[in-house]
Scaffold this motif. Structure first.
Motif, PDB file in Angstrom:
ATOM      1  N   VAL A 377     -29.237  35.870   2.616  1.00  0.00           N
ATOM      2  CA  VAL A 377     -28.877  34.455   2.380  1.00  0.00           C
ATOM      3  C   VAL A 377     -27.254  34.407   2.532  1.00  0.00           C
ATOM      4  N   GLY A 378     -26.688  33.169   2.476  1.00  0.00           N
ATOM      5  CA  GLY A 378     -25.424  32.950   2.449  1.00  0.00           C
ATOM      6  C   GLY A 378     -24.650  33.302   1.350  1.00  0.00           C
ATOM      7  N   HIS A 379     -25.268  32.854   0.069  1.00  0.00           N
ATOM      8  CA  HIS A 379     -24.503  33.182  -1.215  1.00  0.00           C
ATOM      9  C   HIS A 379     -25.717  33.257  -2.230  1.00  0.00           C
ATOM     10  N   VAL A 380     -25.198  34.070  -3.304  1.00  0.00           N
ATOM     11  CA  VAL A 380     -26.273  34.171  -4.409  1.00  0.00           C
ATOM     12  C   VAL A 380     -25.385  33.991  -5.624  1.00  0.00           C
ATOM     13  N   THR A 381     -26.101  33.425  -6.608  1.00  0.00           N
ATOM     14  CA  THR A 381     -25.635  33.135  -7.984  1.00  0.00           C
ATOM     15  C   THR A 381     -26.506  33.743  -8.785  1.00  0.00           C
ATOM     16  N   LEU A 382     -26.153  34.917  -9.553  1.00  0.00           N
ATOM     17  CA  LEU A 382     -27.176  35.233 -10.480  1.00  0.00           C
ATOM     18  C   LEU A 382     -26.841  34.760 -11.888  1.00  0.00           C
ATOM     19  N   ILE A 383     -27.904  34.589 -12.696  1.00  0.00           N
ATOM     20  CA  ILE A 383     -27.931  33.759 -13.902  1.00  0.00           C
ATOM     21  C   ILE A 383     -28.509  34.641 -14.868  1.00  0.00           C
TER      22      ILE A 383
END
Length: 518
Positions: A377-383
Motif C-alpha cells: 500500500v501507499g501508507h500504513v498507520t498502526l494503531i
C-alpha cells in the motif's frame, strides 16, 4: 450495450428457453431508461420466444418485469442488471422461460407450499459480489410461487429511495415494506426465515438418520476437504454446517489460492460445494452445533446436538467449525465490512495497492500485517491501544525502519467512518490527553486476534489451548479417540484457506485410519 461475444453467449443460453415470455418495461425520458430500452431490445432480438413491450406502468422507472403470457411472475428488475447482476438476469430469463433451476425437487416443493403473501424488495449495487445470491434466490421463489413477488432495485439508479430508507449497505432486503435482512443469504437461509416449520421438519429428518462413519462439523475449506477425502474412501460421510463456506463466503478477493491466480470468496464456496456434491456426502446446512457427547468407549458412537434440537451420531468426527475475526465493536465496523474494513492482510492487502490504510493492533499479528502491507500500500498507520506495542522486538525494529509507516500508541479507536459505500477514515482518542483525532484513509485492517468457534465444546473432554483452540496430534486427532479437528479452529499457526484444506484432508485420512484399526 452487450458486446458481440456476450451476445453470442446469451443467445446460446436462450436456446434453452421452452416457453414464450414478455419483457414489460416501465420507462421515462431519462438516460437510464434509454440504456435499459437498448439492453432489452438487444435481448429480445436474440430469441423468437421473447417479446418486448414498453407499456409498463410501474412507478419505479426505469424497471422491467419478466412475465409469461397472461401471467405476472412477480419478477421485476428496477435498474439495469449488468455487472455482477447480469447472471441474475440470465437466470431469471431462463427460469421464466421454462428452464429448470439447479435446486432439489424438495426445495421447489417447499417454495410452492409457502402460503403467505410476500413482496420482497432487494437493494443491490452492480459491484456487490454478495447481492446476486440474494437476488437469484428471491427471483426463484417468485417464479415458483404466485403469492411471492420480488423487485431487485439498483440503489445507484433509485438513489432517492435509498436515501429515504437510509440504506447504507447491500444487499438489503425488505419484506412487505419492513426490513427483513441484509448481507449475503442463501436460498436455504431465506426459506428458513419465512418457513417457520422448516427447522422442525429438518430436525426430525436428522434425528432419523443412521449413524455415519465420519461426520464433519463445519463446512468451510477444512470441512469440505475432509468430506471429499472421507467420501473417496467409501465410508458413509456427513457434513453439518451452520453456513457452508464459512468465513470464505465473506472474503472479497483471493489471490493466494495455488493454481487459481484470482477468485472471489463466493465463487470459491460455490466451487467447493459443487465438488463435495460430486461425492456421496450428506450435506446438512444451517445446523449450528451446541453440544458434543463423546462415545462412552473407543468403539462407540459420538453424538452432536444442534441448535435446532436435532442430534447426529458417528463413529468419528472432524471438528472444523473455524474461527471468526475478533472485532473491535465500534460504530462503522460492521457497516463497512468488506467495504474497506478487512481482517486478512494476506488475502485482501493487494486490493489496497497504493492506498492509505490503518492496522489496528500492536501484537505480533498486527505488526506483521503492517510490515506486509507497507510493501503493497501507499501508507500504513498502526494503531495500538496500549502505551507500547506487544510484538516481538525484532518485528518492532523492522516496522520502525519502514518509511511509509506511522505508529500511534495509547490510541483508542472510537469509530470507522465512510461515505456510505466505502471507508474514508478512522476516529481515535488519545488516551493520554483524551483528545479526539481523525485519520483519512481507505482501508482498516483489524488485527486483534481470532476467536475460535469452540464455545459449544466447553465442558467436553476435548483438550483446548488457553486461547480456546483445539489441540491435535500429527494425524489431526484430538485428546478424545475418534474425534479429529482441522483448520482455523485448531492450534495450526497460520490461518489460511490452502492450509485449512490440507488439514481437513489430513484429519479425514486420520479418521479413516482410526476406523479400519478399530
Amino acid at each position: 450495450m452487450l458486446d458481440d461475444n456476450l451476445k453470442q453467449q446469451l443467445k446460446a443460453y436462450l436456446e434453452k428457453v421452452t416457453q414464450p415470455f414478455e419483457l414489460l418495461a416501465s420507462l421515462d425520458d431519462g438516460a437510464k431508461s434509454q440504456e435499459l430500452a437498448e439492453l432489452l431490445e438487444e435481448i429480445s432480438g436474440l430469441s423468437d420466444k421473447i417479446t418486448l413491450s414498453t407499456d409498463g406502468t410501474d412507478a419505479r422507472k426505469p424497471s422491467f418485469a419478466i412475465n409469461r403470457p397472461g401471467e405476472d411472475t412477480g419478477v421485476v428488475f428496477a435498474g439495469i442488471p449488468l455487472g455482477h447482476e447480469f447472471t441474475s438476469l440470465v437466470l431469471a430469463l431462463l427460469q421464466v422461460g421454462g428452464h429448470p433451476p439447479k435446486v432439489s425437487d424438495e426445495t421447489l416443493e417447499q417454495i410452492k407450499s409457502l402460503d403467505a403473501d410476500m413482496e420482497f424488495e432487494t437493494y443491490f449495487s452492480l459491484s456487490c459480489q454478495n447481492c446476486p445470491d440474494v437476488v437469484q434466490a428471491l427471483n426463484l421463489m417468485a417464479i415458483y410461487n404466485p403469492r411471492i413477488r420480488h423487485v431487485a432495485i439498483d440503489g445507484a439508479v433509485h438513489k432517492q429511495e435509498v436515501d429515504e430508507r437510509e440504506i447504507m449497505s447491500v444487499p438489503n432486503v425488505y419484506l412487505n415494506g419492513e426490513p427483513f435482512d441484509q448481507g449475503r443469504m442463501s436460498l436455504e437461509q431465506i426459506l428458513a426465515k419465512v418457513d417457520t416449520g422448516a427447522a422442525e421438519r429438518e430436525a426430525q429428518k436428522m434425528n432419523e438418520k443412521a449413524a455415519f462413519d465420519t461426520l464433519m462439523i463445519g463446512g468451510g475449506p477444512a470441512g469440505a476437504a475432509a468430506a471429499i477425502y472421507a467420501a473417496r474412501k467409501g465410508i458413509s460421510t456427513g457434513l453439518a454446517a451452520e453456513r457452508f463456506g464459512g468465513q470464505v463466503a465473506d472474503t472479497l478477493g483471493i489471490e493466494n489460492f495455488i493454481s487459481v491466480s484470482k477468485t472471489e470468496g463466493p465463487k470459491l464456496v460455490t466451487a467447493m460445494e459443487e465438488h463435495v456434491k460430486d461425492y456421496d456426502v450428506d450435506i446438512m446446512n444451517l445446523q449450528r452445533a451446541v453440544k458434543l457427547t463423546p462415545a462412552e468407549n473407543e468403539g462407540g458412537l459420538h453424538e452432536v446436538t444442534f441448535e435446532s434440537g436435532a442430534t447426529l451420531k458417528s463413529k468419528t468426527l472432524v471438528l472444523a467449525t473455524g474461527a471468526r475475526w475478533r472485532e473491535i465493536n465500534v460504530p462503522g465496523e460492521s457497516e463497512y465490512r468488506n467495504k474497506g474494513v478487512a481482517y486478512c492482510p494476506h488475502c485482501d492487502g493487494p486490493l489496497f495497492k497504493g492506498k492509505h490504510v490503518a492496522v489496528i493492533g500492536g501484537g505480533n499479528s498486527g505488526v506483521e500485517a503492517a510490515i506486509d502491507l507497507a510493501g503493497i500500500v501507499g501508507h500504513v498507520t498502526l494503531i495500538e491501544f496500549m502505551g507500547e506495542m506487544r510484538a516481538d522486538a525484532v518485528l518492532q525494529e523492522k516496522l520502525e525502519s519502514l518509511p511509509n509507516v506511522d505508529i500511534l500508541l495509547s490510541a483508542q479507536t472510537t469509530e470507522i467512518t465512510g461515505d456510505g459505500s466505502r471507508v474514508n477514515g478512522l476516529t481515535y482518542k488519545d488516551r493520554n490527553t483524551d483528545e479526539t483525532h481523525h485519520v483519512e484513509l481507505e482501508g482498516v485492517f483489524v488485527q486483534i486476534g481470532l476467536v475460535p468457534n469452540t464455545e459449544w465444546l466447553k465442558g467436553s473432554p476435548v483438550e483446548m489451548s488457553a486461547h480456546g483452540e483445539i489441540i491435535t496430534d500429527d494425524k489431526g486427532m484430538t485428546s478424545v479417540p475418534g474425534i479429529f479437528a482441522a483448520g482455523d479452529v485448531t492450534t495450526v499457526p497460520y490461518k489460511q484457506i490452502v492450509i485449512a484444506m490440507g488439514e481437513g484432508a489430513n484429519a479425514a485420512l486420520g479418521a479413516f485410519d482410526f476406523i479400519i484399526r478399530n
